[in-house]
Design a protein around this motif. Structure first.
Motif, short mmCIF file in Angstrom:
data_model
loop_
_atom_site.label_atom_id
_atom_site.label_comp_id
_atom_site.label_asym_id
_atom_site.label_seq_id
_atom_site.Cartn_x
_atom_site.Cartn_y
_atom_site.Cartn_z
N ILE A 288 -23.89 34.20 -23.56
CA ILE A 288 -23.20 33.06 -22.96
C ILE A 288 -22.25 32.51 -24.02
O ILE A 288 -22.68 32.15 -25.11
CB ILE A 288 -24.22 32.00 -22.53
N LEU B 21 -17.12 28.91 -19.35
CA LEU B 21 -18.06 29.77 -20.09
C LEU B 21 -17.78 31.22 -19.71
O LEU B 21 -17.27 31.50 -18.62
CB LEU B 21 -19.50 29.40 -19.73
N VAL B 22 -18.10 32.10 -20.62
CA VAL B 22 -17.95 33.53 -20.36
C VAL B 22 -19.34 34.17 -20.43
O VAL B 22 -20.10 33.93 -21.37
CB VAL B 22 -17.02 34.19 -21.40
N TYR B 23 -19.66 34.97 -19.40
CA TYR B 23 -20.95 35.65 -19.35
C TYR B 23 -20.74 37.15 -19.48
O TYR B 23 -19.96 37.72 -18.73
CB TYR B 23 -21.64 35.36 -18.01
N SER B 24 -21.43 37.76 -20.41
CA SER B 24 -21.34 39.21 -20.53
C SER B 24 -22.74 39.79 -20.68
O SER B 24 -23.65 39.14 -21.18
CB SER B 24 -20.44 39.60 -21.70
N ASP C 101 -14.38 42.18 -19.41
CA ASP C 101 -15.54 42.38 -20.29
C ASP C 101 -16.65 41.39 -19.95
O ASP C 101 -17.82 41.70 -20.02
CB ASP C 101 -15.13 42.19 -21.75
N GLY C 102 -16.25 40.20 -19.60
CA GLY C 102 -17.21 39.17 -19.23
C GLY C 102 -16.66 38.41 -18.04
O GLY C 102 -15.52 38.59 -17.65
N ALA C 103 -17.50 37.57 -17.45
CA ALA C 103 -17.08 36.78 -16.30
C ALA C 103 -16.79 35.35 -16.77
O ALA C 103 -17.62 34.74 -17.43
CB ALA C 103 -18.18 36.75 -15.25
N VAL C 104 -15.62 34.85 -16.43
CA VAL C 104 -15.25 33.48 -16.81
C VAL C 104 -15.65 32.54 -15.68
O VAL C 104 -15.25 32.74 -14.53
CB VAL C 104 -13.73 33.34 -17.05
N VAL C 105 -16.46 31.54 -15.98
CA VAL C 105 -16.89 30.59 -14.96
C VAL C 105 -16.58 29.17 -15.44
O VAL C 105 -16.98 28.79 -16.55
CB VAL C 105 -18.40 30.72 -14.67
#
Lengths: 277, 277
Positions: B126, B30-33, A19-23
């Motif tokens: 974010i 952090l998670v970006y969607s 669902d989202g990108a983990v960075v």
């Protein structure tokens, strides 16, 4: 439409697929910028190839990060594509994104694709500050004001296209050229900056408003130079004591710069029109 | 158009006003969607008020973060608005954004506004991970599969609207209700999750594909439950040994959950249609 599989998922990396990108980030300051780039607003059908659309949508966003002294790292892409978009067009779009990713060392970590009447791109860039953040609000009384490169080419290209003419693929309207090497090298000597997106006159007015200062021209510029939007050159100010250093860094990075104004007290009012499409 | 001043700049905070927003982060994940929410694709003119449009565009994005066990912190907004958008509509749009920001403790840090034929919203969120990232790929053989809340209401609302009918303001199609309290409380007992956006059948197939597993239904669900998209309930899997704990957390947070399948070896193929507009 599941064109997401055809575009975003092709940039396969460990970030994509959820669902989202983990960075994972180290402690530090990140810069977030986001711009829309849409058919009907920024270009008309037929003006730009899909590769040029992808390239410009990316570059106008990277430009925001560069002008703050931040190094772009990650990209989120929102794409709206007409249902009749061909496989060849999708492949060209992907090539445009991929080329910019390669040139600037950025990674596409996710996004969203939908069907839409017109082509629309929403690009979010996550960047890491290289040192101090260079803001619009940092200009100081007495600063010199300069811009990189040549201005006017974007408006010239736009007018040709509006009149039904053809424009070369290296026209600034089609292909912005960022001045990241010069700007990163000079950033610690620069007090305020922004990219020229609405036209030098309008953008200088914005910079002065944020810095609560005025500006006085010390060089006559043409209307084309003052009014041409979407140039993505950098407007910046620096102390007179750094003049020699700035000129030397410009030479070293083969970047033309033009000093054209001085920051003053008071207010700056531009009577420039902004020539966006 | 300078509606940016009327919307994004109204959320005045230290982040807004430059090319990008500078955010200092502690070390962490952090998670970006990012999702697009557009007239013609997700809704037709007249179906949703401007306040409902703003609210839903935000919630469908927050939903992605919640379903990964991440707490939304910052928002970037890309807005395309028709030139004839009235001041009252802009004010309603702003209220929709502001209400969601207040409820979820998120801050709008920047974005872009353009003129466009149709209403389009691009929302980037974010978020900060609260603990482990709950991914689509974490399902394990033998896991129980469940969903929160009730499914079917969104499709029902959509069908009524498509037939020219009226839908109450609390219809799920108009107003998703996130199950963040339950999910955050239960996240460390949950192996895999995603939000139900394309319909339970289609989304379970995606989860199984990412987890390289199959699934067997242990409860009969209606076509409405299986096919209704844009529900923003949470589909999740957990080990049978955590069943009592999950049910207890659901009770404590007053969240209905329905256990309906079991993860198996092999592949899962859904014959569900996805009912987006």
């Amino acid at each position: 439409m599941d064109k997401e599989r055809l575009i975003i998922d092709k940039f396969s990396n460990s970030f994509i697929g959820d669902d989202g990108a983990v960075v994972a980030h180290e402690r530090g300051r990140l810069v977030y910028s986001k711009d829309l780039f849409c058919e009907g607003t920024h270009f008309r059908a037929g003006w730009l190839s899909m590769e040029e659309i992808a390239r410009k949508a990316m570059l106008v966003n990277l430009s925001d990060a560069v002008a703050m002294n931040a190094e772009p790292k990650f990209v989120l892409l929102g794409l709206g594509l007409p249902k009749n978009t061909s496989a060849a067009q999708i492949s060209a779009l992907r090539k445009g994104f991929a080329d910019v990713c390669d040139e600037y060392g950025v990674t596409i970590i996710g996004g969203d694709t939908i069907g839409s009447d017109k082509i629309l791109l929403s690009v979010t860039i996550i960047s890491r500050l290289r040192g101090k953040a260079v803001l619009r609000s940092g200009a100081k009384n007495g600063d010199l004001v300069a811009f990189t490169g040549e201005l006017g080419g974007s408006l010239k290209g736009l007018r040709t296209l509006l009149n039904g003419g053809q424009v070369a693929s290296n026209s600034r309207f089609k292909r912005p050229v960022l001045k990241d090497k010069f700007f990163y090298a000079a950033a610690d000597k620069i007090n305020a900056a922004m990219d020229v997106s609405d036209g030098l006159g309008t953008d200088l007015a914005k910079l002065c408003a944020q810095s609560r200062c005025g500006a006085k021209f010390i060089k006559r510029l043409s209307k084309h130079e003052l009014n041409s939007g979407e140039e993505y050159e950098i407007l910046f100010t620096f102390s007179t004591k750094n003049r020699a250093k700035i000129l030397s860094l410009a030479r070293k990075t083969r970047t033309k710069i033009t000093i054209f104004a001085k920051i003053t007290k008071g207010k700056f009012k531009s009577n420039a029109r902004n020539h966006h499409f």
